[in-house]
Design a protein around this motif. Structure first.
Motif, PDB file in Angstrom:
ATOM      1  N   ALA A 171       0.825  -1.124  -0.044  1.00 47.36           N
ATOM      2  CA  ALA A 171      -0.053   0.006  -0.096  1.00 47.36           C
ATOM      3  C   ALA A 171       0.879   1.290  -0.068  1.00 47.36           C
ATOM      4  O   ALA A 171       1.665   1.424   0.906  1.00 47.36           O
ATOM      5  N   LEU A 172       0.570   1.917  -0.924  1.00 50.01           N
ATOM      6  CA  LEU A 172       1.719   3.089  -1.090  1.00 50.01           C
ATOM      7  C   LEU A 172       0.815   4.519  -1.048  1.00 50.01           C
ATOM      8  O   LEU A 172      -0.223   4.533  -1.521  1.00 50.01           O
ATOM      9  N   THR A 173       1.306   5.437  -0.502  1.00 56.85           N
ATOM     10  CA  THR A 173       0.584   6.746  -0.083  1.00 56.85           C
ATOM     11  C   THR A 173       1.605   7.719  -0.143  1.00 56.85           C
ATOM     12  O   THR A 173       2.679   7.854   0.590  1.00 56.85           O
ATOM     13  N   THR A 230     -11.865   0.755  -1.075  1.00 55.91           N
ATOM     14  CA  THR A 230     -11.825   1.223  -2.503  1.00 55.91           C
ATOM     15  C   THR A 230     -11.513   2.570  -2.836  1.00 55.91           C
ATOM     16  O   THR A 230     -10.967   2.769  -3.566  1.00 55.91           O
ATOM     17  N   THR A 231     -11.807   3.459  -1.690  1.00 53.34           N
ATOM     18  CA  THR A 231     -11.669   4.870  -2.117  1.00 53.34           C
ATOM     19  C   THR A 231     -10.343   5.186  -1.628  1.00 53.34           C
ATOM     20  O   THR A 231      -9.667   4.776  -0.346  1.00 53.34           O
ATOM     21  N   PRO A 232      -9.858   6.353  -1.949  1.00 59.01           N
ATOM     22  CA  PRO A 232      -8.471   7.089  -1.486  1.00 59.01           C
ATOM     23  C   PRO A 232      -8.759   7.428   0.010  1.00 59.01           C
ATOM     24  O   PRO A 232      -7.840   7.197   0.582  1.00 59.01           O
ATOM     25  N   ALA A 233      -9.883   7.915   0.457  1.00 56.61           N
ATOM     26  CA  ALA A 233     -10.087   8.365   1.889  1.00 56.61           C
ATOM     27  C   ALA A 233      -9.993   7.157   2.565  1.00 56.61           C
ATOM     28  O   ALA A 233      -9.253   7.052   3.760  1.00 56.61           O
ATOM     29  N   GLU A 234     -10.577   5.965   2.236  1.00 54.91           N
ATOM     30  CA  GLU A 234     -10.525   4.733   3.224  1.00 54.91           C
ATOM     31  C   GLU A 234      -9.271   4.288   3.151  1.00 54.91           C
ATOM     32  O   GLU A 234      -8.632   3.763   4.040  1.00 54.91           O
ATOM     33  N   HIS A 235      -8.462   4.394   1.821  1.00 55.08           N
ATOM     34  CA  HIS A 235      -6.927   3.892   1.934  1.00 55.08           C
ATOM     35  C   HIS A 235      -6.156   4.564   2.975  1.00 55.08           C
ATOM     36  O   HIS A 235      -5.239   4.126   3.738  1.00 55.08           O
ATOM     37  N   GLY A 256      -1.269  15.758  13.610  1.00 56.09           N
ATOM     38  CA  GLY A 256      -2.754  15.726  13.525  1.00 56.09           C
ATOM     39  C   GLY A 256      -3.299  14.611  12.855  1.00 56.09           C
ATOM     40  O   GLY A 256      -3.489  13.477  13.426  1.00 56.09           O
ATOM     41  N   HIS A 257      -3.845  14.748  11.827  1.00 57.37           N
ATOM     42  CA  HIS A 257      -4.120  13.512  10.741  1.00 57.37           C
ATOM     43  C   HIS A 257      -3.348  13.758   9.376  1.00 57.37           C
ATOM     44  O   HIS A 257      -3.175  14.889   9.096  1.00 57.37           O
ATOM     45  N   LEU A 258      -3.167  12.556   8.840  1.00 56.79           N
ATOM     46  CA  LEU A 258      -2.465  12.319   7.635  1.00 56.79           C
ATOM     47  C   LEU A 258      -3.418  13.061   6.545  1.00 56.79           C
ATOM     48  O   LEU A 258      -4.694  13.118   6.611  1.00 56.79           O
ATOM     49  N   GLU A 259      -2.790  13.799   5.444  1.00 54.32           N
ATOM     50  CA  GLU A 259      -3.592  14.352   4.354  1.00 54.32           C
ATOM     51  C   GLU A 259      -3.022  13.692   3.150  1.00 54.32           C
ATOM     52  O   GLU A 259      -1.761  13.980   2.874  1.00 54.32           O
ATOM     53  N   LEU A 267      -1.986   3.777  -3.972  1.00 57.92           N
ATOM     54  CA  LEU A 267      -1.804   2.586  -4.853  1.00 57.92           C
ATOM     55  C   LEU A 267      -1.664   1.249  -4.094  1.00 57.92           C
ATOM     56  O   LEU A 267      -0.877   1.382  -3.055  1.00 57.92           O
ATOM     57  N   ARG A 268      -2.562   0.125  -4.371  1.00 61.04           N
ATOM     58  CA  ARG A 268      -2.617  -1.039  -3.638  1.00 61.04           C
ATOM     59  C   ARG A 268      -2.053  -2.116  -4.728  1.00 61.04           C
ATOM     60  O   ARG A 268      -2.489  -2.045  -5.916  1.00 61.04           O
TER      61      ARG A 268
END
Ligand SMILES: Cc1cc2nc3c(=O)[nH]c(=O)nc-3n(C[C@H](O)[C@H](O)[C@H](O)COP(=O)(O)OP(=O)(O)OC[C@H]3O[C@@H](n4cnc5c(N)ncnc54)[C@H](O)[C@@H]3O)c2cc1C
Length: 410
Positions: A171-173, A230-235, A256-259, A267-268
């Protein structure tokens, strides 16, 4: 001058194509995506690259980003459990910095350069009939399709491919609000035994500097929870949760939180590390020659694929330039690949040793790096060149002798 066709406008194909054009050869390149589509698409890699590979780009004048992208000059490795209990930590300095340029920036720019130099860029998804057509009109056809399906025409080489299944779920972010480690910018490798790895470093993406990380989950383990995402937000949410649960020391970097840097910044996937025979015969009897990931793909855990692609392109470029008017026959293709393999086999071992439970001699070396700056320095520079730590990293007896010579008990 030779007429060369290259299928695939990625790290290896464009590097080789530009090098050939600069030497006066005629090059046709097929890409299944336009530069605009690549720029507007999803991220494809974390593409951390180091000095040897970047040096080959600089030889062609195509490292356009050295002065404007984040650079990192240290590598660190930490082994720790879910509670953050540290089993091992070392940090070493790299002799030359590494960098990571989003391929959505790099490949469109290189496509422009390819065309500026007179290359013929054709947008087409190549199949076998395309390869037949290309081979009829060119002296050499190179398949640089990366992980694309067409690469399967090269037969798997079982003697060089120990795995038949993916060893990690990837899982790439690309993110903001993930602070750099204090001190020198570094590639940070975190290992949670039995769970997986978390690797991060700074990079340059569409909106400027960012942090790029890859979560490598052991299949069936506690981080293998991507099935319903499925969505970028879920990822992003799953990434942050896994980071907090399994890599609490790294999670301290979250502001805080990642953005996400953009809505295509995830990408998964999973990759079966595979080395193939580099030459394939088309139905007509014509030969095609594979390069880089098309014939030798590794799990990205050690961040070597783009480096390999640049190094493979350099070997093939030099071999084509040295060939003169002689034909690009099967013997030449095999010899050229073996020249590359003499390097790539170390990368394959280096990477596969990281995917499997580490052999005792490897653990002893990594542990020794903790208290020995010279060994940490050698290990940090091994990302640039995994062959540089042979034979001792790869062989138990050599490891024992190496550690003894560094006054470390094996
Ligand atoms: C999650 C992840 C993280 C990674 N991190 C790193 C890292 O930190 N460092 C590193 O060095 N490497 C890393 N890599 C690997 C690296 O990105 C690849 O190894 C490298 O891009 C391979 O180069 P290539 O030229 O062989 O293929 P690619 O760069 O993939 O290029 C292949 C091109 O061919 C095109 N193509 C495919 N099929 C066809 C067809 N039939 N017709 C026309 N065109 C076609 C594709 O669209 C693509 O543009 C990572 C990979 C992944 C998945």
């Amino acid at each position: 001058m030779a007429k060369v066709a290259i299928v695939g406008a990625g790290q290896a194909g464009l590097h080789l194509g530009i090098g050939l054009l600069m030497a006066g050869h005629q090059v046709t390149m097929l890409s299944n995506r336009t530069g605009e589509q690549i720029a507007a698409g999803t991220v494809t890699s974390s593409q951390s690259m180091y000095d040897m590979a970047l040096g080959f780009e600089r030889e062609l004048g195509i490292d356009y980003w050295q002065d404007c992208s984040p650079q990192y000059s240290a590598a660190q490795m930490r082994l720790a459990d879910d509670a953050g209990n540290i089993g091992m930590f070392w940090q070493g300095l790299m002799d030359q910095p590494g960098q990571s340029i989003d391929q959505r920036i790099k490949m469109p720019r290189w496509m422009e350069r390819f065309e500026e130099l007179g290359g013929d860029l054709v947008i087409e998804d190549a199949d076998i009939a395309t390869l037949e057509r290309l081979s009829a009109g060119h002296d050499l056809v190179i398949v640089a399709s990366g992980k694309g399906e067409i690469g399967k025409l090269f037969e798997r080489n079982p003697a060089r491919s120990p795995f038949t299944q993916p060893q990690r779920v990837l899982a790439l972010t690309y993110v903001h609000r993930f602070n750099p480690r204090p001190g020198r910018p570094a590639i940070c490798i975190n290992i949670n035994p039995g769970v997986g790895e978390f690797v991060s470093f700074p990079g340059l993406t569409l909106d400027g500097p960012c942090e790029i990380f890859t979560i490598e989950a052991i299949p069936g383990g506690p981080m293998d929870i991507w099935g319903d995402v499925t969505t970028p937000a879920e990822h992003l949410a799953v990434s942050e949760k896994l980071l907090r649960e399994h890599f609490p020391i790294e999670a301290e970097r979250i502001d805080g939180h990642l953005e996400l840097t953009d809505d295509k910044a995830v990408l998964r996937g999973r990759i079966t590390p595979t080395t193939r025979h580099p030459v394939a015969t088309l139905p007509s009897g014509a030969l095609v020659f594979g390069i880089a990931d098309a014939v030798c793909v590794n799990d990205p855990i050690t961040g070597q694929g783009s480096n390999n692609a640049a190094k493979c392109a350099k070997v093939y470029l030099d071999a084509i330039l040295a060939r003169g008017d002689a034909p690009f026959d099967a013997a030449w293709m095999h010899d050229t690949f073996e020249t590359y393999w003499d390097y790539a086999r170390y990368v394959v071992d280096y990477t596969n040793m990281t995917l499997t439970p580490p052999p005792p001699h490897m653990l002893a070396i990594l542990k020794a790096a903790e208290g020995n700056a010279e060994i940490a320095h050698l290990m940090a520079n091994s990302f640039n060149d995994p062959k540089s730590i042979s034979p001792w990293y790869y062989d138990p007896a050599e490891a024992e002798a190496f550690l003894a010579s560094h006054a470390v008990a094996a």
